[in-house]
Design an enzyme around this catalytic site. Structure first.
Site, PDB file in Angstrom:
ATOM      1  N   SER A 149       0.842  -1.200   0.000  1.00  0.00           N
ATOM      2  CA  SER A 149       0.000   0.000   0.000  1.00  0.00           C
ATOM      3  C   SER A 149       0.877   1.250   0.000  1.00  0.00           C
ATOM      4  O   SER A 149       1.932   1.286   0.631  1.00  0.00           O
ATOM      5  CB  SER A 149      -0.880   0.014   1.247  1.00  0.00           C
TER       6      SER A 149
ATOM      7  N   TYR B  10      -2.084   5.842  -5.520  1.00  0.00           N
ATOM      8  CA  TYR B  10      -3.195   6.759  -5.733  1.00  0.00           C
ATOM      9  C   TYR B  10      -2.672   7.903  -6.577  1.00  0.00           C
ATOM     10  O   TYR B  10      -1.472   8.110  -6.663  1.00  0.00           O
ATOM     11  CB  TYR B  10      -3.705   7.323  -4.397  1.00  0.00           C
TER      12      TYR B  10
ATOM     13  N   THR C 282      -5.332   2.358  -7.720  1.00  0.00           N
ATOM     14  CA  THR C 282      -6.631   2.216  -7.038  1.00  0.00           C
ATOM     15  C   THR C 282      -7.543   3.349  -7.472  1.00  0.00           C
ATOM     16  O   THR C 282      -7.204   4.523  -7.312  1.00  0.00           O
ATOM     17  CB  THR C 282      -6.431   2.215  -5.513  1.00  0.00           C
TER      18      THR C 282
ATOM     19  N   LYS D 177      -7.285  -1.256  -9.994  1.00  0.00           N
ATOM     20  CA  LYS D 177      -7.976  -1.897  -8.865  1.00  0.00           C
ATOM     21  C   LYS D 177      -9.222  -1.104  -8.501  1.00  0.00           C
ATOM     22  O   LYS D 177      -9.134   0.087  -8.210  1.00  0.00           O
ATOM     23  CB  LYS D 177      -7.048  -1.949  -7.657  1.00  0.00           C
TER      24      LYS D 177
ATOM     25  N   HIS E 136     -13.064  -2.529  -2.553  1.00  0.00           N
ATOM     26  CA  HIS E 136     -12.252  -2.000  -1.455  1.00  0.00           C
ATOM     27  C   HIS E 136     -12.675  -2.611  -0.111  1.00  0.00           C
ATOM     28  O   HIS E 136     -12.679  -1.956   0.918  1.00  0.00           O
ATOM     29  CB  HIS E 136     -12.398  -0.463  -1.409  1.00  0.00           C
TER      30      HIS E 136
HETATM   31  C1  FNR Z   1      -7.763  -1.560   2.567  1.00  0.00           C
HETATM   32  N1  FNR Z   1      -7.759  -1.506   1.179  1.00  0.00           N
HETATM   33  C2  FNR Z   1      -6.854  -0.670   0.548  1.00  0.00           C
HETATM   34  N2  FNR Z   1      -6.795  -0.637  -0.811  1.00  0.00           N
HETATM   35  C3  FNR Z   1      -5.900   0.148  -1.450  1.00  0.00           C
HETATM   36  O1  FNR Z   1      -5.864   0.153  -2.673  1.00  0.00           O
HETATM   37  N3  FNR Z   1      -5.028   0.917  -0.720  1.00  0.00           N
HETATM   38  C4  FNR Z   1      -5.010   0.925   0.633  1.00  0.00           C
HETATM   39  O2  FNR Z   1      -4.202   1.608   1.251  1.00  0.00           O
HETATM   40  C5  FNR Z   1      -5.969   0.129   1.307  1.00  0.00           C
HETATM   41  N4  FNR Z   1      -6.037   0.121   2.664  1.00  0.00           N
HETATM   42  C6  FNR Z   1      -6.887  -0.731   3.301  1.00  0.00           C
HETATM   43  C7  FNR Z   1      -6.870  -0.794   4.693  1.00  0.00           C
HETATM   44  C8  FNR Z   1      -7.682  -1.704   5.353  1.00  0.00           C
HETATM   45  C9  FNR Z   1      -7.615  -1.787   6.852  1.00  0.00           C
HETATM   46  C10 FNR Z   1      -8.539  -2.556   4.618  1.00  0.00           C
HETATM   47  C11 FNR Z   1      -9.401  -3.579   5.303  1.00  0.00           C
HETATM   48  C12 FNR Z   1      -8.577  -2.468   3.244  1.00  0.00           C
HETATM   49  C13 FNR Z   1      -8.619  -2.421   0.385  1.00  0.00           C
HETATM   50  C14 FNR Z   1      -7.913  -3.760   0.161  1.00  0.00           C
HETATM   51  O3  FNR Z   1      -6.876  -3.628  -0.777  1.00  0.00           O
HETATM   52  C15 FNR Z   1      -8.851  -4.848  -0.382  1.00  0.00           C
HETATM   53  O4  FNR Z   1      -9.558  -4.346  -1.489  1.00  0.00           O
HETATM   54  C16 FNR Z   1      -9.840  -5.403   0.655  1.00  0.00           C
HETATM   55  O5  FNR Z   1      -9.274  -5.410   1.939  1.00  0.00           O
HETATM   56  C17 FNR Z   1     -10.253  -6.810   0.274  1.00  0.00           C
HETATM   57  O6  FNR Z   1     -11.220  -7.297   1.136  1.00  0.00           O
HETATM   58  P1  FNR Z   1     -10.936  -8.309   2.373  1.00  0.00           P
HETATM   59  O7  FNR Z   1      -9.959  -9.356   1.906  1.00  0.00           O
HETATM   60  O8  FNR Z   1     -10.383  -7.450   3.469  1.00  0.00           O
HETATM   61  O9  FNR Z   1     -12.274  -8.838   2.655  1.00  0.00           O
END
Ligand code: FNR
Length: 359
Positions: free
Chosen positions: A109, A133, A159, A230, A254
């Site tokens: 990330s 981003y 993203t 994404k 997300h």
């Molecule tokens: C995320 N996600 C996310 N996506 C992204 O592109 N950049 C980011 O910094 C973050 N940060 C983030 C923090 C937390 C705490 C969560 C739970 C999620 C989204 C992540 O990449 C992904 O799409 C989801 O977490 C997938 O779902 P599950 O596996 O958590 O159910």
């Protein structure tokens, strides 16, 4: 208690819920608004039924596959999630070592609490993509792109579902922000004199809500790395992604943290796969908690799946070792589901495995 046997991914979830602070737990668990989409991400997998084949000699099974031409040991990777140091003191360096050891893909990330340099130094041979981003200040994005290119990251994951941050009620109630001893390390020195309002420890309004398809061209013009988008949920946007020359799509909502009321990601997958018709690779994340979930996603056409929260639960349990355990359990369950449905290798997993009349 640390000695209790971890059997499935939800065991790690329970452990994390018990051991993390309430504000941290709430941040990881959060979905937007009423959490309908977050919860449906899991429930949608449970609605899908399989059509197992029998008597196919499953004495040997092979879970290897490739993503973007690189071999990985099984079709599960780590989705980008922010702030790993909140879960474990070594943060993303622990995640990096675990994924290197298992030979899978780790999407770092942008909002990591270790710098990309620290992450690469901790696991020099790991296979990694970098999540990006687009900032109002394009120079900031550009600097990050060149930094991660130089460090050997193999793809950029753009993203596209965060023009604004979704409304996560508990984070608002808790006034969640990064504790003062943690930093968004990739931006150290970049936002020095921040007296501006912050959102999650990052100056608010840094993301550019005006981004559009022309910024995909812009990104391609400043990098030689493959670009993967994404956050796509419709066939129309999937077609546009292909037309814009990207190398992959992650079907994702997300983790239900952005638009509440959108589809479960697995429910959006098949349409997108049909539209893309193999021109680029399609991946999915959101709600994967068991090996049979992985099998279902592959049967519906995903090349690989990514897990978000379960990796963080693994970190909260035992750092690197905890993430390894989460991945190992998922690998074992996936291998077993493959065998029980008559698949000897990943190439044998296809739509015939899905009982569409039940959907
Ligand atoms: C995320 N996600 C996310 N996506 C992204 O592109 N950049 C980011 O910094 C973050 N940060 C983030 C923090 C937390 C705490 C969560 C739970 C999620 C989204 C992540 O990449 C992904 O799409 C989801 O977490 C997938 O779902 P599950 O596996 O958590 O159910």
């Amino acid at each position: 208690c640390a000695e209790m046997a971890m059997v499935c991914l939800t065991d790690f979830e329970e452990y994390a819920k018990e051991h993390l602070s309430k504000a941290t737990w709430d941040y990881y668990a959060a979905g937007a608004d009423e959490c309908c989409t977050r919860d449906d991400n899991l429930l949608a997998y449970k609605r899908i039924r399989l059509r197992p084949r029998i008597l196919r000699d499953v004495s040997v099974s092979d879970t290897r596959t490739t993503v973007q031409g690189t071999e990985i040991s099984f079709p599960v990777g780590i989705a980008p999630t922010a702030f790993h140091c909140l879960a474990w003191h070594e943060g993303e360096t622990a995640t990096a070592r675990a994924t290197e050891a298992l030979n899978i893909c780790y999407i770092t990330s942008t909002y990591s609490t270790c710098s990309v340099e620290e992450i690469v130094a901790a696991a020099p041979n790991g296979y990694r993509w970098f999540q990006l981003y687009v900032y109002r200040d394009r120079k900031l994005s550009e600097q990050l792109v060149h930094r991660v290119e130089g460090l050997g990251y193999k793809a950029l994951v753009l993203t596209v579902d965060v023009p604004y941050t979704g409304k996560r009620r508990n984070d608002i109630r808790n006034q969640f922000k990064l504790p003062p001893h943690l930093k968004v390390k990739n931006f150290e020195g970049v936002f020095q004199e921040t007296t501006v309002p912050e959102e999650y420890g990052i100056p608010a309004n840094t993301l550019d809500p005006s981004i559009s398809w022309k910024d995909v061209y812009w990104l391609q013009s400043i990098t030689r790395l493959p670009v993967i988008i994404k956050g796509i949920l419709t066939k129309e946007d999937a077609e546009l992604a292909v037309e814009h020359g990207v190398q992959g799509i992650i079907v994702s909502n997300h983790g239900g943290r952005q638009l509440d009321g959108g589809p479960a990601s697995i429910d959006a997958l098949a349409d997108i796969v049909d539209t893309v018709q193999g021109r680029i690779e399609v991946y999915v994340d959101g709600g994967i908690r068991t090996g049979s979930d992985v099998l279902k996603a592959l049967a519906l056409g995903a090349r690989c799946v990514f897990i978000g929260r379960p990796a963080v639960w693994g970190l909260a349990y035992k750092g690197e070792e905890g993430v390894r355990e989460v991945l190992q359990i998922l690998n074992d369950e996936f291998r077993l589901s493959m065998a029980l449905s008559g698949c000897r290798n990943v190439a044998e997993i296809n739509r015939n495995l899905i009982q569409f009349s039940k959907l």
